[in-house]
Design a protein around this motif. Structure first.
Motif, short mmCIF file in Angstrom:
data_model
loop_
_atom_site.label_atom_id
_atom_site.label_comp_id
_atom_site.label_asym_id
_atom_site.label_seq_id
_atom_site.Cartn_x
_atom_site.Cartn_y
_atom_site.Cartn_z
N ASP A 23 -9.89 -22.97 -50.47
CA ASP A 23 -8.67 -22.75 -51.25
C ASP A 23 -7.95 -24.08 -51.40
OD1 ASP A 23 -6.79 -21.36 -52.74
OD2 ASP A 23 -5.67 -20.65 -51.00
N SER A 24 -7.15 -24.20 -52.45
CA SER A 24 -6.34 -25.40 -52.65
C SER A 24 -5.14 -25.05 -53.51
CB SER A 24 -7.15 -26.52 -53.31
OG SER A 24 -7.51 -26.15 -54.62
N THR A 25 -4.12 -25.89 -53.43
CA THR A 25 -2.92 -25.70 -54.22
C THR A 25 -2.15 -27.02 -54.27
OG1 THR A 25 -0.97 -24.28 -54.52
CG2 THR A 25 -1.43 -25.01 -52.27
N TYR A 26 -1.16 -27.08 -55.11
CA TYR A 26 -0.24 -28.22 -55.16
C TYR A 26 1.10 -27.77 -54.59
CZ TYR A 26 -3.53 -30.70 -58.11
OH TYR A 26 -4.64 -31.33 -58.58
N THR A 27 1.78 -28.68 -53.90
CA THR A 27 3.07 -28.34 -53.31
C THR A 27 4.12 -28.13 -54.40
OG1 THR A 27 3.63 -30.68 -53.03
CG2 THR A 27 2.65 -29.55 -51.15
N ARG A 28 5.07 -27.26 -54.09
CA ARG A 28 6.20 -26.99 -54.99
C ARG A 28 7.19 -28.16 -54.93
NH1 ARG A 28 5.69 -22.31 -51.79
NH2 ARG A 28 7.55 -22.98 -50.67
N ASP A 29 8.26 -28.05 -55.68
CA ASP A 29 9.29 -29.11 -55.70
C ASP A 29 9.89 -29.37 -54.32
OD1 ASP A 29 8.97 -29.53 -58.40
OD2 ASP A 29 10.68 -28.30 -58.98
N ASP A 30 9.92 -28.33 -53.46
CA ASP A 30 10.46 -28.49 -52.11
C ASP A 30 9.40 -28.91 -51.09
OD1 ASP A 30 8.98 -26.16 -51.85
OD2 ASP A 30 10.64 -24.95 -51.07
N GLY A 31 8.18 -29.24 -51.56
CA GLY A 31 7.09 -29.65 -50.69
C GLY A 31 6.33 -28.50 -50.06
N GLY A 32 6.75 -27.27 -50.31
CA GLY A 32 6.12 -26.11 -49.69
C GLY A 32 4.81 -25.74 -50.36
N PHE A 33 3.95 -25.10 -49.57
CA PHE A 33 2.66 -24.63 -50.09
C PHE A 33 2.23 -23.36 -49.36
CE2 PHE A 33 1.48 -27.27 -46.50
CZ PHE A 33 0.48 -26.54 -45.88
N ARG A 34 1.29 -22.64 -49.98
CA ARG A 34 0.66 -21.46 -49.39
C ARG A 34 -0.83 -21.52 -49.70
NH1 ARG A 34 4.60 -16.36 -50.88
NH2 ARG A 34 6.47 -17.29 -49.99
N LEU A 35 -1.63 -21.25 -48.68
CA LEU A 35 -3.09 -21.19 -48.84
C LEU A 35 -3.58 -19.85 -48.32
CD1 LEU A 35 -3.96 -24.74 -47.47
CD2 LEU A 35 -4.14 -24.00 -49.85
N ARG A 36 -4.69 -19.36 -48.87
CA ARG A 36 -5.27 -18.09 -48.42
C ARG A 36 -6.61 -18.36 -47.74
NH1 ARG A 36 -2.93 -13.51 -51.24
NH2 ARG A 36 -1.41 -14.31 -52.72
N PRO A 37 -6.67 -18.12 -46.43
CA PRO A 37 -7.93 -18.33 -45.71
C PRO A 37 -8.91 -17.20 -46.03
CG PRO A 37 -6.28 -17.47 -44.22
CD PRO A 37 -5.58 -17.73 -45.53
N PRO A 38 -10.20 -17.48 -45.91
CA PRO A 38 -11.19 -16.42 -46.12
C PRO A 38 -11.19 -15.46 -44.94
CG PRO A 38 -12.27 -18.39 -45.39
CD PRO A 38 -10.82 -18.75 -45.60
N TRP A 39 -11.65 -14.24 -45.16
CA TRP A 39 -11.78 -13.27 -44.06
C TRP A 39 -13.06 -13.57 -43.32
CZ3 TRP A 39 -7.66 -10.75 -42.75
CH2 TRP A 39 -6.67 -10.53 -43.69
N GLY A 40 -13.09 -13.21 -42.07
CA GLY A 40 -14.33 -13.35 -41.31
C GLY A 40 -14.24 -14.35 -40.17
N GLY A 41 -13.14 -15.06 -40.05
CA GLY A 41 -12.98 -15.99 -38.94
C GLY A 41 -13.74 -17.29 -39.15
N GLY A 42 -13.67 -18.13 -38.14
CA GLY A 42 -14.32 -19.41 -38.18
C GLY A 42 -13.33 -20.54 -38.05
N ARG A 43 -13.84 -21.75 -38.16
CA ARG A 43 -13.00 -22.94 -38.06
C ARG A 43 -12.59 -23.39 -39.45
NH1 ARG A 43 -13.93 -26.39 -33.17
NH2 ARG A 43 -14.98 -25.01 -31.72
N LEU A 44 -11.32 -23.70 -39.60
CA LEU A 44 -10.78 -24.16 -40.87
C LEU A 44 -9.90 -25.36 -40.63
CD1 LEU A 44 -9.60 -20.69 -42.19
CD2 LEU A 44 -11.66 -21.89 -42.89
N TYR A 45 -9.77 -26.22 -41.62
CA TYR A 45 -8.83 -27.33 -41.53
C TYR A 45 -8.21 -27.60 -42.87
CZ TYR A 45 -12.56 -30.41 -43.27
OH TYR A 45 -13.54 -31.00 -44.02
N VAL A 46 -6.98 -28.16 -42.83
CA VAL A 46 -6.21 -28.48 -44.03
C VAL A 46 -6.32 -29.96 -44.29
CG1 VAL A 46 -3.91 -28.51 -45.07
CG2 VAL A 46 -4.61 -26.58 -43.65
#
Length: 78
Positions: free
Chosen positions: A55-78
């Motif tokens: 997943d990827s996104t661009y931050t809003r004007d306030d620098g905030g962001f939201r990402l959706r992780p996949p289901w099923g577990g595992g290791r993830l990094y941003v």
């Protein structure tokens, strides 16, 4: 590219077992230097352990962001 800024962020490692559900979303804010300088328009991406972008996104004007992780577990990094 003119006007493009790079912001160094520490990698975030998310761990979950197959039996543990991941959160429905990951929220955060990108800052440049300190919390008084949010970074709008920064690309934030979520990768799995195999370096596949999930997943990827661009931050809003306030620098905030939201990402959706996949289901099923595992290791993830941003």
């Amino acid at each position: 590219m003119r006007g493009l800024r790079q912001v160094a962020l520490p990698a975030v490692l998310l761990l979950a077992s197959a039996a543990t559900a991941l959160p429905q979303e990951i929220r955060g804010t990108v800052y440049a230097g300190d919390r008084s300088h949010p970074v709008p328009g920064a690309l934030v991406a979520l990768y799995d352990a195999g370096d596949l972008m999930v997943d990827s996104t661009y931050t809003r004007d306030d620098g905030g962001f939201r990402l959706r992780p996949p289901w099923g577990g595992g290791r993830l990094y941003v």
